[in-house]
Design an enzyme around this catalytic site. Sequence first.
Site, PDB file in Angstrom:
ATOM      1  N   ASP A 194       0.823  -1.222   0.000  1.00  0.00           N
ATOM      2  CA  ASP A 194       0.000   0.000   0.000  1.00  0.00           C
ATOM      3  C   ASP A 194       0.860   1.277   0.000  1.00  0.00           C
ATOM      4  O   ASP A 194       1.644   1.495   0.910  1.00  0.00           O
ATOM      5  CB  ASP A 194      -0.866  -0.076   1.272  1.00  0.00           C
ATOM      6  CG  ASP A 194      -1.734   1.145   1.521  1.00  0.00           C
ATOM      7  OD1 ASP A 194      -1.706   2.108   0.733  1.00  0.00           O
ATOM      8  OD2 ASP A 194      -2.462   1.122   2.536  1.00  0.00           O
ATOM      9  N   HIS A 367      -4.001   4.399   6.441  1.00  0.00           N
ATOM     10  CA  HIS A 367      -2.886   3.882   5.630  1.00  0.00           C
ATOM     11  C   HIS A 367      -1.546   4.179   6.308  1.00  0.00           C
ATOM     12  O   HIS A 367      -1.336   5.261   6.857  1.00  0.00           O
ATOM     13  CB  HIS A 367      -2.908   4.528   4.242  1.00  0.00           C
ATOM     14  CG  HIS A 367      -4.146   4.226   3.466  1.00  0.00           C
ATOM     15  ND1 HIS A 367      -4.279   3.106   2.697  1.00  0.00           N
ATOM     16  CD2 HIS A 367      -5.318   4.902   3.362  1.00  0.00           C
ATOM     17  CE1 HIS A 367      -5.478   3.097   2.132  1.00  0.00           C
ATOM     18  NE2 HIS A 367      -6.130   4.184   2.523  1.00  0.00           N
TER      19      HIS A 367
END
EC number: 3.1.-.-
Lengths: 552, 552
Positions: A194, A367
């Site tokens: 990610d 994130h």
Amino acid sequence: MDAKNVTLTPLGGMGQIGMNCMVMETDDSMVLIDCGLMFPEDTLFGIDVVIPQFDYIIEHKDKLKGIILTHGHEDHIGALPWLLQHLSAPVFGSEFTLALLESKLLERDLLDNAEMHVVEGHDRIALGDFTVTFFPVCHSIVGGFGLGIESPAGRIVHTGDFKIDRYPLNGVATDLDGFRHFAEEGDISLLLSDSTNVERDGFALTEREIKNSLHDIMEDHEGRILVTLFSSHIQRMQEVFELAEKFGRKVAANGRSLVRNIELARRLGYLRFKESTYISLDDLPAYEDSEVLLLVTGSQGEPLASLSRIASGEHRQLSIHEGDLVLMSSSFIPGNILAITKVINNLYRLGAEVLYERVQAIHASGHAHVEELKIMLETIQPKFFVPVHGEYRHLVKHSRLAVECGVAPERSFVLENGDPITLLGEGGVRLEEAVQVNQILVDGKGVGDVGQTVLKERQLLGGEGMVIVTLVVDDETGEIIVGPDISSKGFVFEQQFSHLLEDAKCIVLDIFENIPPGETDRLKERIRSSLRRFFRRVIERDPVVVPLVMSV
Amino acid sequence: MDAKNVTLTPLGGMGQIGMNCMVMETDDSMVLIDCGLMFPEDTLFGIDVVIPQFDYIIEHKDKLKGIILTHGHEDHIGALPWLLQHLSAPVFGSEFTLALLESKLLERDLLDNAEMHVVEGHDRIALGDFTVTFFPVCHSIVGGFGLGIESPAGRIVHTGDFKIDRYPLNGVATDLDGFRHFAEEGDISLLLSDSTNVERDGFALTEREIKNSLHDIMEDHEGRILVTLFSSHIQRMQEVFELAEKFGRKVAANGRSLVRNIELARRLGYLRFKESTYISLDDLPAYEDSEVLLLVTGSQGEPLASLSRIASGEHRQLSIHEGDLVLMSSSFIPGNILAITKVINNLYRLGAEVLYERVQAIHASGHAHVEELKIMLETIQPKFFVPVHGEYRHLVKHSRLAVECGVAPERSFVLENGDPITLLGEGGVRLEEAVQVNQILVDGKGVGDVGQTVLKERQLLGGEGMVIVTLVVDDETGEIIVGPDISSKGFVFEQQFSHLLEDAKCIVLDIFENIPPGETDRLKERIRSSLRRFFRRVIERDPVVVPLVMSV
């Protein structure tokens, strides 16, 4: 293709935040990892959503062994209803992820095309040539997984969307130990990770910190409290419910997705609160402002959502009270900032106080920031690295970060959508020729028909409006019977510019007289070009001109 | 109105960043402070700029003694060409401000309507009942002033746009001492102060810090350097030129506004560099990449600006070289973020490295942060306070800050556009009834004709497209002679949906047969409503339907 080779082809999610979709295949097995949608950058041209081009999957659907959903956000599951119109497949994900999918498929009568398999953390599932282990990860939604994949060409780790919350509330942490064991059992050939927050230093704030902020704010507040957040952020909701209970507030929710997700998460045990805490809007009058907390949709300033309607005074049941405190416990997605700030300003106009990420630490990204990305890289120690889930610059920077963390520069790649990479059975990788992967625009029931032509027309119509010229011509005499009539939409305020439209008629008449009868196409083309020139010169506008010439 | 009373009426700039325009008047004198435009939030509906409604000024133009321009940004001078179509007036501002205005007026042949008066710092100018002293302020453009106004109802300070740069380069500082003396000579009745950055803590970065950052970045770089910045940020350009000279780089500029402003600022002495430093694009081939610095327009991702064309590979003369470093020395205006990030990603695709505010301290805002706003409040110690230049929430927060700094709560106001405030000659203030101040949309040569109706039509056309139905009917027989014909724009890809348009024809025929001849309006209305319903049901789209029925 050698049976030992494994090819990964991103159909979406590379060079963009959204529409995550990755094909992983050998000669006779294919697994799809995520199948997300993207919201259009510009909502003004009538596009509802953008989805990946599925041709490649459909062509090879006979070897599709399953679809794996890392978590339930729209950019990971939202495009499945369009794919499942073309094929049936087993779908794997957490209970919460599949529950979200289920309601989508139900709406479209597609439930039969998905054979749902609920997986738990550490489940290990064989899908043709692949065996996939699901590792729990911490993200801004519950029930998220990263993947440990055993493939004929070696081990692959796909992080999914993750952050590393080292002091997690309620035990929802990223299972770093699980990833570490998986990496120790056999070298990892490839890590896909990610990239969203690669531009952010340090560590993301943790939910514990957010809860503490919310605690301190709520503790001091006497009036009503309104909280808006992403409707799928169950963990954050749990914090809000706990704080409401602590401070003796009842919680009422407004907004379809929020109400649905609260009920869903509660039923599945992800969300826990006392029966008596959760009340309906109708019960509100029985309570003082100091006893109420409202959970509302609209964290992105969506015009039809609860908070926007409250802010514009258009909500049927809710209005701002003097002393209301609004907490926007969510990030501001760049394309929505103008809409969000409009809501905030309107709330201030009505006398509310508003807190948001910029002025108070009441939201944490889901994130990983740079230091967390490094921990993942160092835990996995992959031979090859492919950053996923990011705009192009994020991928570049994440690829460099991998090199800093020990991946050889020639083994850290930046791929775009449609660029396949093959892990060779004998070791090494090969970059393959690109597969065509357009972005498919969905408008209503039309999938893909709105392409560049229609979009361009909408852009012109929306920017400058339109002028229609009608003429009915007698075929025998060549004379005009009706017209020229001129009508316009979105061009000028006609009352003010009637002279302009009168002048335009004269121009049309003049053109008509100078073109021989029967040459209708030439006549139309001349009308179009002359009127556009005329309008550009006189009023500096360039409408779409539609000449309609009918012969009788 | 008592001759001793002074009324201030904001025509723009309150509750918005842009379109600053304030009327200040007594019974027989009127002075206008700034006359700015605003760029539309959404560029998609063909609106070029938004300007204040000038009716109030025009009605009272006989007592207009002058127009004062605090500085030369578009949101302070940009609307003057529209006002000066209706009246002539003396205009006061710094040499640079007036030079920027001059080129605007020249383009529109309006120079004769402005009697330009260049003012220097500390000039004191009488304008009817008002005497205005100009205090230099530090802002992101040279030649900016704050105003010390002696009025019949007491002293007023208007800060203009300012920051307090305590260690300024080149001596361009905010003249706090001047403001302090002005306040000591007589109590200040009213302070109007810049609210833009009231949500930002501490002090704004200084140009000295920015120059140091740029220095360190340029020192380490071997390849070409591209710098983009606001075209009017002359001080920043000066830093860039100085650094280029220090590191032996030639500077070439590209982009109309940038080239024009460099020449202008140089001519007026605001920008100083060696003749040989500044080269033309044509000379570039003679230099190594390490000897070149390019100044380019496009800091906001404007599609036609230099940097955007370079990033998309569409620039005629310039392309990215491997090893190029692009410095975006500017802020990202929220409405432009998607466009800017698209440019950044494309630059990375071409192999450039890009630095911007978020990842490196290479831009400083020109507006005071909280601590600077406090210094201003404490320097002036006003009796009354009106925050200006901000969205609504900024005004609320600045008004509270004033209270923290000693202004009595009932004397700190939040005004919106059109809300006049009167300073009473005998002391005290009175809030007056609101004046009508619409925002006027300018599209081409049409000023104000594009209102809610036309905008709404453009929005519908842009979102869903349009369907035109044409019918020619024989007046005598009541039969259809031509049609129904259906054509569309921006609706569907017609090849793919020809059956849909055929079905629509049948619906029109059916309606025609069920409506008595002659009832054309009813026929049209039925066609419109039935087709909309049909399209909504079948394809979930809702185009603008235009029925054209002609009788012959």
